[in-house]
Motif scaffolding. Structure first.
Motif, PDB file in Angstrom:
ATOM      1  N   ALA A  66       0.870  -1.175   0.000  1.00 56.98           N
ATOM      2  CA  ALA A  66       0.000   0.000   0.000  1.00 56.98           C
ATOM      3  C   ALA A  66       0.912   1.231   0.000  1.00 56.98           C
ATOM      4  O   ALA A  66       1.303   1.735   1.054  1.00 56.98           O
ATOM      5  N   ASP A  67       1.265   1.683  -1.194  1.00 54.84           N
ATOM      6  CA  ASP A  67       2.154   2.839  -1.343  1.00 54.84           C
ATOM      7  C   ASP A  67       1.278   4.087  -1.391  1.00 54.84           C
ATOM      8  O   ASP A  67       0.776   4.487  -2.451  1.00 54.84           O
ATOM      9  N   GLN A  68       1.135   4.731  -0.242  1.00 56.66           N
ATOM     10  CA  GLN A  68       0.289   5.928  -0.165  1.00 56.66           C
ATOM     11  C   GLN A  68       1.060   7.202  -0.512  1.00 56.66           C
ATOM     12  O   GLN A  68       0.467   8.246  -0.723  1.00 56.66           O
ATOM     13  N   ALA A  69       2.395   7.096  -0.549  1.00 61.54           N
ATOM     14  CA  ALA A  69       3.202   8.268  -0.908  1.00 61.54           C
ATOM     15  C   ALA A  69       3.249   8.472  -2.413  1.00 61.54           C
ATOM     16  O   ALA A  69       3.147   9.598  -2.923  1.00 61.54           O
TER      17      ALA A  69
ATOM     18  N   VAL B 222       3.151  -1.089   4.261  1.00 64.67           N
ATOM     19  CA  VAL B 222       2.440   0.188   4.210  1.00 64.67           C
ATOM     20  C   VAL B 222       3.460   1.323   4.188  1.00 64.67           C
ATOM     21  O   VAL B 222       4.254   1.485   5.125  1.00 64.67           O
ATOM     22  N   ILE B 223       3.445   2.111   3.104  1.00 69.11           N
ATOM     23  CA  ILE B 223       4.300   3.301   2.995  1.00 69.11           C
ATOM     24  C   ILE B 223       3.388   4.514   3.150  1.00 69.11           C
ATOM     25  O   ILE B 223       2.532   4.766   2.300  1.00 69.11           O
ATOM     26  N   PRO B 224       3.530   5.284   4.230  1.00 68.42           N
ATOM     27  CA  PRO B 224       2.605   6.386   4.506  1.00 68.42           C
ATOM     28  C   PRO B 224       2.773   7.530   3.509  1.00 68.42           C
ATOM     29  O   PRO B 224       3.794   7.642   2.817  1.00 68.42           O
ATOM     30  N   PRO B 225       1.787   8.428   3.427  1.00 66.68           N
ATOM     31  CA  PRO B 225       1.853   9.538   2.462  1.00 66.68           C
ATOM     32  C   PRO B 225       3.053  10.459   2.682  1.00 66.68           C
ATOM     33  O   PRO B 225       3.619  10.989   1.722  1.00 66.68           O
ATOM     34  N   ASP B 226       3.457  10.662   3.957  1.00 69.72           N
ATOM     35  CA  ASP B 226       4.587  11.555   4.258  1.00 69.72           C
ATOM     36  C   ASP B 226       5.853  10.760   4.528  1.00 69.72           C
ATOM     37  O   ASP B 226       6.612  11.054   5.444  1.00 69.72           O
ATOM     38  N   TYR B 227       6.084   9.742   3.712  1.00 74.83           N
ATOM     39  CA  TYR B 227       7.217   8.835   3.927  1.00 74.83           C
ATOM     40  C   TYR B 227       8.544   9.578   3.992  1.00 74.83           C
ATOM     41  O   TYR B 227       9.358   9.361   4.909  1.00 74.83           O
ATOM     42  N   GLU B 228       8.812  10.455   3.029  1.00 76.95           N
ATOM     43  CA  GLU B 228      10.121  11.106   2.963  1.00 76.95           C
ATOM     44  C   GLU B 228      10.354  12.012   4.179  1.00 76.95           C
ATOM     45  O   GLU B 228      11.453  12.056   4.721  1.00 76.95           O
ATOM     46  N   ARG B 229       9.330  12.719   4.600  1.00 75.56           N
ATOM     47  CA  ARG B 229       9.488  13.587   5.769  1.00 75.56           C
ATOM     48  C   ARG B 229       9.730  12.755   7.035  1.00 75.56           C
ATOM     49  O   ARG B 229      10.566  13.106   7.870  1.00 75.56           O
ATOM     50  N   ARG B 230       9.008  11.656   7.172  1.00 70.95           N
ATOM     51  CA  ARG B 230       9.200  10.786   8.329  1.00 70.95           C
ATOM     52  C   ARG B 230      10.627  10.240   8.375  1.00 70.95           C
ATOM     53  O   ARG B 230      11.263  10.192   9.433  1.00 70.95           O
ATOM     54  N   ARG B 231      11.120   9.858   7.215  1.00 68.79           N
ATOM     55  CA  ARG B 231      12.474   9.311   7.177  1.00 68.79           C
ATOM     56  C   ARG B 231      13.496  10.387   7.520  1.00 68.79           C
ATOM     57  O   ARG B 231      14.462  10.136   8.246  1.00 68.79           O
TER      58      ARG B 231
ATOM     59  N   GLY C  46      13.601  10.898  11.143  1.00 67.62           N
ATOM     60  CA  GLY C  46      13.971   9.730  11.935  1.00 67.62           C
ATOM     61  C   GLY C  46      12.797   9.037  12.596  1.00 67.62           C
ATOM     62  O   GLY C  46      12.987   8.261  13.535  1.00 67.62           O
ATOM     63  N   ARG C  47      11.582   9.318  12.116  1.00 68.25           N
ATOM     64  CA  ARG C  47      10.406   8.663  12.680  1.00 68.25           C
ATOM     65  C   ARG C  47      10.069   7.394  11.894  1.00 68.25           C
ATOM     66  O   ARG C  47      10.690   7.083  10.882  1.00 68.25           O
ATOM     67  N   GLU C  48       9.069   6.668  12.370  1.00 64.58           N
ATOM     68  CA  GLU C  48       8.656   5.433  11.709  1.00 64.58           C
ATOM     69  C   GLU C  48       8.168   5.761  10.308  1.00 64.58           C
ATOM     70  O   GLU C  48       7.139   6.404  10.125  1.00 64.58           O
ATOM     71  N   ALA C  49       8.905   5.294   9.301  1.00 60.44           N
ATOM     72  CA  ALA C  49       8.609   5.655   7.919  1.00 60.44           C
ATOM     73  C   ALA C  49       8.024   4.508   7.120  1.00 60.44           C
ATOM     74  O   ALA C  49       7.709   4.672   5.937  1.00 60.44           O
TER      75      ALA C  49
END
Length: 362
Positions: free
Chosen positions: A54-57, A101-110, A113-116
């Protein structure tokens, strides 16, 4: 088919079982012994897991991440979803073992340093959780980025969060025990009548081939359900194996496997010339069942031609049914392809046994 004659054959089989102390010992001893041995000893690992994404980004970075995950060899993509809920539904139906599951804000989370990334795991198969943990420790891009060290992946285990091997082994052990005992009991049925001189008496009776075959099968269906109850009770008591679905579905699935194995045993008995031959043929079929069905070794990791061969084995379909019902809480209606496969196998084997059996001594 006359009910009176059918009941007569069934009564004869019950009396014969009561006089055979070895058979009675096997009915009770084999389930207890195998439950203790397999329940405490077996632990497995897995690769090539069926996975849904589920690639939401939907960015180049998220697509690269999904590509890197597939490149590890731990998972094989079989489903694309829009939401985590769709992945969970597919997992409950047994279509996937892992959801990515890749969240919509994947790049910002990474970057922060948060769960990406989140990995949804089907815990009804303990090896799936082990493989997911292995995936979480792997660098997923060429920069040497370690998701586990960065705390960017959250692994969520469903259906068996404690990663208990017994929760995976005990349901499958029901099928292994039923495969061993049911096939063996009926494999020697016709041969034993011939060796003990009872075939002459059967020839003189008005019994048809169908009445004899069915009459020999029905008593052992009850024996198989008793063995199923023993394994479930001991598994719950010793290993705290959960029951996520309906108990009725568990027994219906067990009955489907019992009938399939009994029909296979009868077909063997019409082919074998002695009880020793019948036992040899039984174990010749039992070994592929336990090795290729997914009970001892990962089904997804086997070569494709071997998987096609395993689809012919009743135990393969029963393992999917029993684990789906007991651990994932699915119903038999949701797992109908495997239930239908067991019914078809039973019909073909029983028809073959009836057609091959002849009421004569030669």
């Amino acid at each position: 088919m006359k009910l009176r004659r059918l009941l007569g054959v069934m009564a004869k089989e019950v009396r014969q079982m009561r006089r055979d102390r070895i058979t009675l010992a096997m009915i009770i001893g084999i389930p207890v012994m195998q439950l203790l041995l397999f329940g405490y000893a077996i632990n497995t690992n897995l690769r090539d897991l069926s996975a849904g994404f589920a690639d939401q980004a939907r960015t180049s970075a998220s697509r690269m991440l999904a590509h890197d995950i597939v490149a590890t060899g731990v998972v094989t993509p079989v489903l694309e979803a829009e939401t985590p809920q769709q992945l969970l539904e597919a997992m409950r139906r047994g279509k996937i073992s892992i959801g990515i599951v890749i969240p919509p804000d994947y790049e910002r989370r990474r970057t922060e340093g948060r769960e990406a990334l989140q990995i949804l795991v089907d815990g009804s198969d303990n090896a799936v959780q082990s493989a997911a943990a292995q995936l979480a420790r792997m660098p997923l891009d060429g920069s040497g980025f370690n998701p586990l060290a960065a705390g960017s992946i959250g692994v969520v285990g469903f259906y068996n969060p404690q990663r208990s091997s017994a929760a995976n082994i005990v349901p499958g052990l029901v099928g292994v025990i039923l495969t061993m005992t049911m096939v063996l009991f009926t494999a020697v049925a016709i041969v034993r009548e011939r060796e003990r001189g009872n075939m002459e008496l059967l020839i003189a009776t008005p019994l048809t081939s169908a009445e004899l075959m069915v009459g020999k099968v029905v008593p052992y269906v009850v024996v198989g359900l008793v063995q199923t109850s023993m394994v479930l009770a001991l598994g719950t008591w010793l290993f705290h194996v959960p029951l996520g679905g309906s108990l009725l579905d568990v027994f219906v699935a067990a009955a489907l496997l019992i009938v399939a194995n009994l029909a296979l045993g009868l077909l063997i008995s019409t082919r074998a010339q002695s009880q020793f031959q019948a036992m040899q043929m039984t174990f010749f079929l039992f070994l592929p069942s336990i090795l290729l069905s997914g009970f001892m070794f990962p089904f997804a990791g086997m070569p494709r031609p071997v998987q096609w061969l395993a689809e012919v084995l009743p135990l393969t379909h029963f393992l999917r049914l029993i684990r789906g019902v007991m651990l994932r809480g699915a119903s038999l209606w949701e797992l109908w392809p495997d239930a239908l496969a067991l019914l078809a196998f039973s019909a073909v084997m029983m028809a073959g046994a009836i057609l091959r059996f002849r009421k004569r001594l030669d």
